[in-house]
Design an enzyme around this catalytic site. Structure first.
Site, mmCIF file in Angstrom:
data_model
loop_
_atom_site.group_PDB
_atom_site.id
_atom_site.type_symbol
_atom_site.label_atom_id
_atom_site.label_comp_id
_atom_site.label_asym_id
_atom_site.label_seq_id
_atom_site.Cartn_x
_atom_site.Cartn_y
_atom_site.Cartn_z
ATOM 1 N N ASP A 50 121.165 88.014 57.089
ATOM 2 C CA ASP A 50 119.964 88.397 56.434
ATOM 3 C C ASP A 50 120.120 89.264 55.168
ATOM 4 O O ASP A 50 121.205 89.848 54.797
ATOM 5 C CB ASP A 50 119.148 89.210 57.477
ATOM 6 C CG ASP A 50 117.486 89.069 57.162
ATOM 7 O OD1 ASP A 50 117.266 88.678 56.247
ATOM 8 O OD2 ASP A 50 116.818 89.765 58.147
ATOM 9 N N GLY A 51 119.101 89.479 54.592
ATOM 10 C CA GLY A 51 119.334 90.430 53.267
ATOM 11 C C GLY A 51 118.062 91.155 53.404
ATOM 12 O O GLY A 51 116.927 90.866 53.956
ATOM 13 N N GLU A 98 120.052 87.661 50.951
ATOM 14 C CA GLU A 98 120.223 86.500 51.793
ATOM 15 C C GLU A 98 121.473 85.552 51.512
ATOM 16 O O GLU A 98 122.206 85.307 52.504
ATOM 17 C CB GLU A 98 118.938 85.611 51.764
ATOM 18 C CG GLU A 98 117.687 86.441 52.175
ATOM 19 C CD GLU A 98 117.251 86.540 53.646
ATOM 20 O OE1 GLU A 98 117.857 85.817 54.453
ATOM 21 O OE2 GLU A 98 116.198 86.971 53.928
ATOM 22 N N ASP A 137 116.438 83.497 58.317
ATOM 23 C CA ASP A 137 114.665 83.405 58.145
ATOM 24 C C ASP A 137 114.411 83.103 56.786
ATOM 25 O O ASP A 137 113.163 83.058 56.453
ATOM 26 C CB ASP A 137 114.325 84.842 58.579
ATOM 27 C CG ASP A 137 114.828 85.839 57.767
ATOM 28 O OD1 ASP A 137 115.167 85.606 56.539
ATOM 29 O OD2 ASP A 137 114.374 87.075 58.274
ATOM 30 N N HIS A 160 111.516 89.189 61.734
ATOM 31 C CA HIS A 160 110.604 90.265 62.264
ATOM 32 C C HIS A 160 109.665 89.600 63.641
ATOM 33 O O HIS A 160 108.496 90.087 63.764
ATOM 34 C CB HIS A 160 109.675 90.861 61.190
ATOM 35 C CG HIS A 160 110.294 91.248 60.051
ATOM 36 N ND1 HIS A 160 111.240 92.146 60.134
ATOM 37 C CD2 HIS A 160 110.244 90.884 58.708
ATOM 38 C CE1 HIS A 160 111.741 92.422 58.771
ATOM 39 N NE2 HIS A 160 111.208 91.667 58.039
ATOM 40 N N ASP A 218 118.895 92.138 60.311
ATOM 41 C CA ASP A 218 117.770 92.765 59.339
ATOM 42 C C ASP A 218 117.909 94.220 59.222
ATOM 43 O O ASP A 218 118.046 94.891 58.390
ATOM 44 C CB ASP A 218 116.350 92.294 59.776
ATOM 45 C CG ASP A 218 115.276 93.114 59.062
ATOM 46 O OD1 ASP A 218 115.303 92.703 57.930
ATOM 47 O OD2 ASP A 218 114.701 93.933 59.555
#
Length: 220
Positions: free
Chosen positions: A8-9, A43, A66, A120, A130
């Site tokens: 994730d980023g 990301e 995501d 989320h 995240d």
């Protein structure tokens, strides 16, 4: 065996202080970032660093992500970009080219699958990645040390027996209106701005050393 991880980023202000992270379990994760970047760069970097950290294992890799942009870039659009000399269908250069080319090299010889997850939404691995990516971005914002993590340790919870009939590189997608395109279709968007709003946009773009159009696109 298959290594299962999330990548994730995060970018505060997008663009702004940027963080990336990949997470397997509490014993195997890593995070980093930069003073300035976009969510997409974060990301992409997270996936690249995960590929590099696990390259020596020779194991299959399942990445929960995501970002459809990241997944589609690697699994759908990249072959066409390479054939066109790393140009998009409209002839313009591919965005984030250095990272895209590094990802292409890192994918060679690897069995990698991507699985999209909603961000989320309580997915344990995604939430952990995240949290660490956002923490790295905030560290750059404050000028404090980044919690970079232990790196890849090959801990047992990250591994499971490989499926007897491994899935293809990317999970099969349902047909969509845009099938046949080698990348996301361009969409034109018009917006009315007051003179004051336009001047604020130009000022913020100048601060970021971007054109107003580039600045707005970086917010996506």
């Amino acid at each position: 065996m298959t290594i299962i991880a999330a990548a994730d980023g995060s970018a505060l202000g997008n663009p702004g202080p940027m963080g990336w992270a990949w997470y397997i379990d509490d014993a195997s994760w890593a995070a980093g970032g930069a003073p300035y970047g976009t969510n997409n760069i974060g990301e992409l970097t997270a996936v690249l660093e995960l590929l590099r950290a696990t390259a020596h294992t020779g194991e299959d890799l399942l990445i929960h992500c995501d970002s459809r942009y990241v997944i589609d870039s690697i699994t759908k659009w990249m072959p066409g970009w390479k054939k066109k000399g790393w140009k998009k269908a409209n002839g313009k250069p591919v965005l984030n080219l250095d990272i895209m080319q590094a990802l292409d090299r890192a994918m060679q010889g690897r069995r990698v699958r991507f699985e999209w997850v909603k961000g989320h939404a309580g997915h344990p691995l995604n939430e952990a990645a995240d949290e660490r990516a956002n923490g790295a971005a905030r560290a750059y914002q404050k000028g404090s040390p980044v919690a970079s993590g232990p790196g890849f340790t090959g801990s047992a919870p990250a591994l499971r027996d490989a499926d007897p009939d491994p899935a293809p590189l990317a999970p099969p997608a349902q047909p969509t209106l845009f099938d046949g395109f080698d990348e996301e279709p361009a969409v034109s968007l018009s917006i009315s701005l007051s003179p004051d709003e336009l001047e604020r946009l130009r000022a913020r773009a100048r601060e970021a050393r971007l054109s107003p159009e580039q600045f707005l696109r970086a917010l996506i």
